[in-house]
Design a protein around this motif. Structure first.
Motif, PDB file in Angstrom:
ATOM      1  N   LEU A 128       0.744  -1.174   0.105  1.00  0.00           N
ATOM      2  CA  LEU A 128       0.057   0.036   0.189  1.00  0.00           C
ATOM      3  C   LEU A 128       0.874   1.325   0.011  1.00  0.00           C
ATOM      4  O   LEU A 128       2.198   1.218   0.031  1.00  0.00           O
ATOM      5  CB  LEU A 128      -0.952  -0.244   1.366  1.00  0.00           C
ATOM      6  N   GLY A 129       0.255   2.436  -0.269  1.00  0.00           N
ATOM      7  CA  GLY A 129       0.978   3.629  -0.279  1.00  0.00           C
ATOM      8  C   GLY A 129       1.530   4.248   0.888  1.00  0.00           C
ATOM      9  O   GLY A 129       0.657   4.108   2.181  1.00  0.00           O
ATOM     10  N   ASN A 130       2.745   5.007   1.005  1.00  0.00           N
ATOM     11  CA  ASN A 130       3.124   5.480   2.247  1.00  0.00           C
ATOM     12  C   ASN A 130       2.192   6.798   2.762  1.00  0.00           C
ATOM     13  O   ASN A 130       2.362   7.258   3.833  1.00  0.00           O
ATOM     14  CB  ASN A 130       4.603   5.790   2.437  1.00  0.00           C
ATOM     15  N   GLN A 131       1.510   7.163   2.010  1.00  0.00           N
ATOM     16  CA  GLN A 131       0.412   8.394   2.176  1.00  0.00           C
ATOM     17  C   GLN A 131      -0.998   7.862   2.136  1.00  0.00           C
ATOM     18  O   GLN A 131      -1.929   8.553   2.362  1.00  0.00           O
ATOM     19  CB  GLN A 131       0.572   9.309   1.056  1.00  0.00           C
ATOM     20  N   SER A 132      -1.273   6.482   2.300  1.00  0.00           N
ATOM     21  CA  SER A 132      -2.457   5.830   2.245  1.00  0.00           C
ATOM     22  C   SER A 132      -3.271   6.156   3.756  1.00  0.00           C
ATOM     23  O   SER A 132      -2.243   5.979   4.663  1.00  0.00           O
ATOM     24  CB  SER A 132      -2.494   4.649   1.535  1.00  0.00           C
ATOM     25  N   HIS A 133      -4.412   6.215   3.431  1.00  0.00           N
ATOM     26  CA  HIS A 133      -5.407   6.213   4.883  1.00  0.00           C
ATOM     27  C   HIS A 133      -5.105   5.107   5.812  1.00  0.00           C
ATOM     28  O   HIS A 133      -4.847   5.276   6.934  1.00  0.00           O
ATOM     29  CB  HIS A 133      -6.753   6.940   4.870  1.00  0.00           C
ATOM     30  N   THR A 134      -5.034   4.328   5.166  1.00  0.00           N
ATOM     31  CA  THR A 134      -4.837   2.780   5.733  1.00  0.00           C
ATOM     32  C   THR A 134      -3.632   2.624   6.548  1.00  0.00           C
ATOM     33  O   THR A 134      -3.551   2.286   7.622  1.00  0.00           O
ATOM     34  CB  THR A 134      -5.224   1.674   4.909  1.00  0.00           C
ATOM     35  N   PHE A 135      -2.634   3.123   5.915  1.00  0.00           N
ATOM     36  CA  PHE A 135      -1.151   3.153   6.400  1.00  0.00           C
ATOM     37  C   PHE A 135      -1.043   4.306   7.481  1.00  0.00           C
ATOM     38  O   PHE A 135      -0.482   4.045   8.519  1.00  0.00           O
ATOM     39  CB  PHE A 135      -0.196   3.177   5.350  1.00  0.00           C
TER      40      PHE A 135
END
Ligand code: PLP
Length: 345
Positions: free
Chosen positions: A80-87
């Protein structure tokens, strides 16, 4: 005096029609599958996303977590992305509660992940590594500025994930903003995805709730996960009733929010001391920061704006997020621009 609250689209109040629908809602015990309003919302949501089945949950956070738990076992890995909400913003729940390992890739400025980087992130079959299981994308991308991942990219990402043996989950908290901005039906946009969570409680203005959509088997698993997480609700049809109004009545008006965001960006670009990061925002979010010439600090500006009945979100040092939504009218935009001008002069 009206408070113009631009901190988030989560601050929206239910519409009068929603309140009426909530008062009239037929309800039952949803853990037993007997709430007619929830059942109807789930059918409607599945149809809107082009998936077999859907599950109503209390929040987007729980929707994403239940999805990760239904796709992955403990020790599996999600890319997943390092700016993603989940992260960034879901309390690390995928690690804390699901025992799932994350492989963060840098989000490109527009919210996409480089698909070659996704290929390179795939783990080989080696006991040293976790098992790569799932790719998560976010559309629209909140932290990257309410950006829209285009249709061609969504299709290519699904193809890449599947060619690697991964499933694809979309955190589509604001998928309808993306669909409206692209003028593409939401179900087409997520056609290649195995699952999607979308929120009723953001731009669509319902008071509570998100919906997870996918195959019938996947949703059966996710229902079990929702129960583990304590998200099995009883007569929550009163909430689903507002969600039905959200889906039926509130999607098409999202374009208004996008226009207001564009007008706001344009107006703020004319205020000395404000640097607008994206002159033409893709959806309902405007990100700005203060120029070096401004002496006031981050909080001081927020407090002064609040004194003028304008609320904005702080998203970093000297950086703000302004989100347009139901309840913000065209006339409010000029008020906000003037408030910034008066605070920074
Ligand atoms: C992109 C994104 N995903 C998920 C969520 C989580 O939704 P909730 O606040 O309902 O848990 C949010 C909330 O702002 C979000 O912006």
């Amino acid at each position: 005096m009206k408070i113009i609250d631009l901190r988030s689209d989560t601050v929206t109040f239910p519409t009068p029609e929603m309140r009426e629908a909530m008062a009239r809602a037929d309800v039952g015990d949803d853990v037993m599958g007997e709430d007619p309003s929830i059942n109807r919302l789930q059918e409607l949501a599945a149809e809107r996303m082009g998936k077999e089945a859907a599950l109503f949950l209390p929040s987007g956070t729980m929707g994403n977590l239940a999805a990760v738990m239904a796709h992955c076992g403990r020790g599996d890995e999600v890319i997943l992305g390092n700016q993603s909400h989940t992260f960034l913003f879901e309390g690390g729940g995928i690690a804390y509660l699901a025992g799932v390992h994350s492989y963060e890739l840098p989000n490109l400025p527009d919210g996409r992940l480089d698909l070659q980087a996704v290929r390179d992130a795939l783990r080989s079959d080696d006991v040293h590594y976790p098992v790569s299981r799932l790719l998560v994308l976010e559309n629209t991308h909140n932290r990257c500025g309410g950006t829209v991942l285009p249709l061609e990219y969504m299709d290519a990402a699904a193809e890449t994930a599947h060619s690697l043996g991964l499933s694809l989950h979309i955190d589509g908290a604001r998928i309808f903003n993306a669909a409206v901005a692209l003028d593409v039906p939401a179900n087409r946009l997520v056609q290649g995805a195995d699952s999607i969570t979308f929120c009723l409680s953001k731009g669509l203005s319902a008071p509570v709730g998100s919906v997870l959509c996918g195959t019938r088997d996947f949703i059966n698993k996710a229902r079990r996960m929702r129960k583990h997480l304590g998200g099995g609700m009883r007569q929550a049809g009163v909430l689903a009733a507002a969600g039905i109004v959200a889906l039926e009545k509130m999607v098409t008006r999202l374009g208004e929010d996008h226009k207001h965001a564009q007008a706001l960006a344009k107006g703020l670009a004319g205020v000395d001391g404000v640097i607008v990061e994206t002159p033409v925002p893709a959806t309902n979010m405007v990100f700005v920061h203060l120029s070096d010439a401004v002496k006031a600090d981050t909080k001081g500006v927020v407090q002064s704006l609040a004194g003028l009945n304008v609320k904005v979100g702080v998203v970093g040092s000297r950086r703000y997020r302004l989100v347009t939504h139901y309840g913000i009218e065209a006339g409010d935009i000029q008020t906000v621009v003037e408030a910034f001008r008066s605070v920074l002069q």
